[in-house]
Every structure is written in C-alpha cells, then in structure tokens.
Design a protein around this motif. Sequence first.
Motif, mmCIF file in Angstrom:
data_model
loop_
_atom_site.group_PDB
_atom_site.id
_atom_site.type_symbol
_atom_site.label_atom_id
_atom_site.label_comp_id
_atom_site.label_asym_id
_atom_site.label_seq_id
_atom_site.Cartn_x
_atom_site.Cartn_y
_atom_site.Cartn_z
ATOM 1 N N SER A 9 0.811 -1.215 0.000
ATOM 2 C CA SER A 9 0.000 0.000 0.000
ATOM 3 C C SER A 9 0.847 1.268 0.000
ATOM 4 O O SER A 9 0.403 2.313 -0.456
ATOM 5 N N ASP A 10 2.080 1.173 0.484
ATOM 6 C CA ASP A 10 2.956 2.345 0.486
ATOM 7 C C ASP A 10 3.743 2.485 -0.810
ATOM 8 O O ASP A 10 4.596 3.356 -0.934
ATOM 9 N N TRP A 41 -7.613 0.495 9.837
ATOM 10 C CA TRP A 41 -6.174 0.621 10.108
ATOM 11 C C TRP A 41 -5.387 0.618 8.794
ATOM 12 O O TRP A 41 -4.452 1.383 8.613
ATOM 13 N N ALA A 42 -5.801 -0.246 7.867
ATOM 14 C CA ALA A 42 -5.114 -0.322 6.574
ATOM 15 C C ALA A 42 -5.307 0.966 5.780
ATOM 16 O O ALA A 42 -4.354 1.506 5.214
ATOM 17 N N LYS A 43 -6.527 1.478 5.738
ATOM 18 C CA LYS A 43 -6.801 2.726 5.016
ATOM 19 C C LYS A 43 -6.026 3.895 5.607
ATOM 20 O O LYS A 43 -5.623 4.804 4.885
ATOM 21 N N ALA A 44 -5.813 3.869 6.928
ATOM 22 C CA ALA A 44 -5.083 4.944 7.606
ATOM 23 C C ALA A 44 -3.570 4.777 7.484
ATOM 24 O O ALA A 44 -2.824 5.639 7.942
ATOM 25 N N GLY A 45 -3.129 3.673 6.888
ATOM 26 C CA GLY A 45 -1.694 3.441 6.720
ATOM 27 C C GLY A 45 -1.030 2.782 7.909
ATOM 28 O O GLY A 45 0.197 2.682 7.957
ATOM 29 N N GLY A 48 0.247 -2.452 6.554
ATOM 30 C CA GLY A 48 0.543 -2.628 5.137
ATOM 31 C C GLY A 48 -0.334 -3.730 4.566
ATOM 32 O O GLY A 48 -0.728 -4.658 5.273
ATOM 33 N N PHE A 49 -0.672 -3.616 3.318
ATOM 34 C CA PHE A 49 -1.499 -4.641 2.677
ATOM 35 C C PHE A 49 -1.203 -4.678 1.190
ATOM 36 O O PHE A 49 -0.599 -3.764 0.638
ATOM 37 N N ILE A 50 -1.631 -5.748 0.569
ATOM 38 C CA ILE A 50 -1.621 -5.843 -0.884
ATOM 39 C C ILE A 50 -3.045 -6.129 -1.312
ATOM 40 O O ILE A 50 -3.875 -6.543 -0.501
ATOM 41 N N TYR A 59 -2.900 -9.216 4.145
ATOM 42 C CA TYR A 59 -1.890 -8.696 5.056
ATOM 43 C C TYR A 59 -0.808 -9.746 5.257
ATOM 44 O O TYR A 59 -1.122 -10.929 5.410
ATOM 45 N N ARG A 60 0.454 -9.329 5.285
ATOM 46 C CA ARG A 60 1.562 -10.265 5.459
ATOM 47 C C ARG A 60 1.627 -10.735 6.903
ATOM 48 O O ARG A 60 1.687 -9.937 7.834
ATOM 49 N N GLU A 61 1.629 -12.048 7.064
ATOM 50 C CA GLU A 61 1.623 -12.634 8.400
ATOM 51 C C GLU A 61 2.820 -12.175 9.229
ATOM 52 O O GLU A 61 2.677 -11.875 10.417
#
Length: 76
Positions: A9-10, A41-45, A48-50, A59-61
Amino acid sequence: MSTIASIASDGTFAISANDRLLTSGEVAGMFRVDPKTVVRWAKAGRLGFIRTPGGQRRYREGEIRALLREPGDPGV
C-alpha cells in the motif's frame, strides 16, 4: 512453497517466499477486533497490505506477528 511478488500500500515492491497472506478476518481474530477495524487501520496506513486481483486486501503474516509482539495498542 510459492513466491509472492506484490506492491504494498505504500508503493514499495516486495517479494516473499515464506510470508503467508492473511484476510482481514484472520487479522481481526489475532488482534481481537472487528474486521472493519482492520480495514480502517489499513486505510489509515497503520497496516501494510496488498490487493488481490479481485480487489481484496491481504496482510503479510510476518508484519502482523511483529506488530503483535510490540508493546502498546497497534491501532493507535
């Protein structure tokens, strides 16, 4: 074992051969929160997610487990 190549996401490019991808529901269970909280939380940064080809967040474990080991509230 498969290799996962993705853009986070970044905007960074990551390749991982061992990191399992988790759904919002799985992450929510680990933090004991509602899945919508994980999405916020993901939308707020904060997480991290793909995105999958279907547009779903994963989300990476390894990243999630690292956050769980940190002291304090992960959502703040």
